[in-house]
Design an enzyme around this catalytic site. Sequence first.
Site, PDB file in Angstrom:
ATOM      1  N   ASP A  32       0.846  -1.198   0.000  1.00 22.44           N
ATOM      2  CA  ASP A  32       0.000   0.000   0.000  1.00 22.44           C
ATOM      3  C   ASP A  32       0.884   1.252   0.000  1.00 22.44           C
ATOM      4  O   ASP A  32       2.051   1.210   0.420  1.00 22.44           O
ATOM      5  CB  ASP A  32      -0.879   0.038   1.259  1.00 22.44           C
ATOM      6  CG  ASP A  32      -1.863  -1.124   1.292  1.00 22.44           C
ATOM      7  OD1 ASP A  32      -2.164  -1.678   0.224  1.00 22.44           O
ATOM      8  OD2 ASP A  32      -2.314  -1.466   2.403  1.00 22.44           O
TER       9      ASP A  32
HETATM   10  N1  URA Z   1      -1.248  -5.932   3.859  1.00 24.27           N
HETATM   11  C1  URA Z   1      -1.732  -4.684   3.880  1.00 24.27           C
HETATM   12  O1  URA Z   1      -2.744  -4.422   4.486  1.00 24.27           O
HETATM   13  N2  URA Z   1      -1.035  -3.721   3.225  1.00 24.27           N
HETATM   14  C2  URA Z   1       0.105  -3.955   2.557  1.00 24.27           C
HETATM   15  O2  URA Z   1       0.694  -3.031   1.998  1.00 24.27           O
HETATM   16  C3  URA Z   1       0.603  -5.261   2.548  1.00 24.27           C
HETATM   17  C4  URA Z   1      -0.095  -6.237   3.197  1.00 24.27           C
END
Ligand code: URA
Length: 264
Positions: A117
């Site tokens: 993310d």
């Molecule tokens: N899980 C999440 O919630 N975000 C990420 O970036 C990776 C795994």
Amino acid sequence: MEVDIDSVSKGKKTQRIDKILGHLGYGSRSDIKKMVKLGRVTLNDVVVKDSGTQSHPYEDIIAVDGERVVYREFVYLMLNKPAGVISATEDTRDRTVLDLIPDEFRRFSPFPVGRLDKDTEGFLLLTNDGQLAHDLLSPRKHVPKTYEADVLGDVGEREIALFREGVCLDDGYVTLPAKLEIVGHPRQDQDRVLSRIRLTISEGKFHQVKRMFLAAGSKVTYLKRISMGPLSLDDQLALGAFRELTEEELTLLKTYKRASEDGC
Ligand code: URA
């Protein structure tokens, strides 16, 4: 540091010099022909006269405008992704992880293996090796990924058991068993209590870690990936910095891939 990562897959064949330079992003065949005509390309310190000249890309010394050209078929980069950049190769609004990679490596068109993310930090592998990326991301391979996170509240045995069993996400999907560890004691952060945790999951659903904690009634406030398969984030890499995988890491990755294939 000059690491000869391609020794694993070095071919013995010679190739036309325009093909070699084309692969490295120096332009089309006709662009390279022009460069050769202008005397800009040398092979073992001798000016190349014909862009069809055969050369061994790993053994010969090829230079353009006096700069040595380092040949690689594939590149494998470990990036410590900072928050605020997106795991994509291009975007009209945001900076991407590719913006953190200099031209020398961008010319190989690497792409991120999976996504983090925008607000997640940590380990991200970038490569132009589509097969390896595909294998690592295949849902059937269950490649483990470990994250460190700060989570609101006092996380403990209840969540450990819940995640070990598999937790039901907001869309009804029940996650595979995941390993939750608590790192140290909960701490006070202004008016809230935060727990530092380590979570290993072996799948990669959208926002999975955040959604797992939401399903458990909590919230992730900070997230960082610290490993993927056999590779761990190099703790010498500052946020936003990258380096090529070492030969050892690349071998680990390739043999790991084979090991998981054997298991299917
Ligand atoms: N899980 C999440 O919630 N975000 C990420 O970036 C990776 C795994």
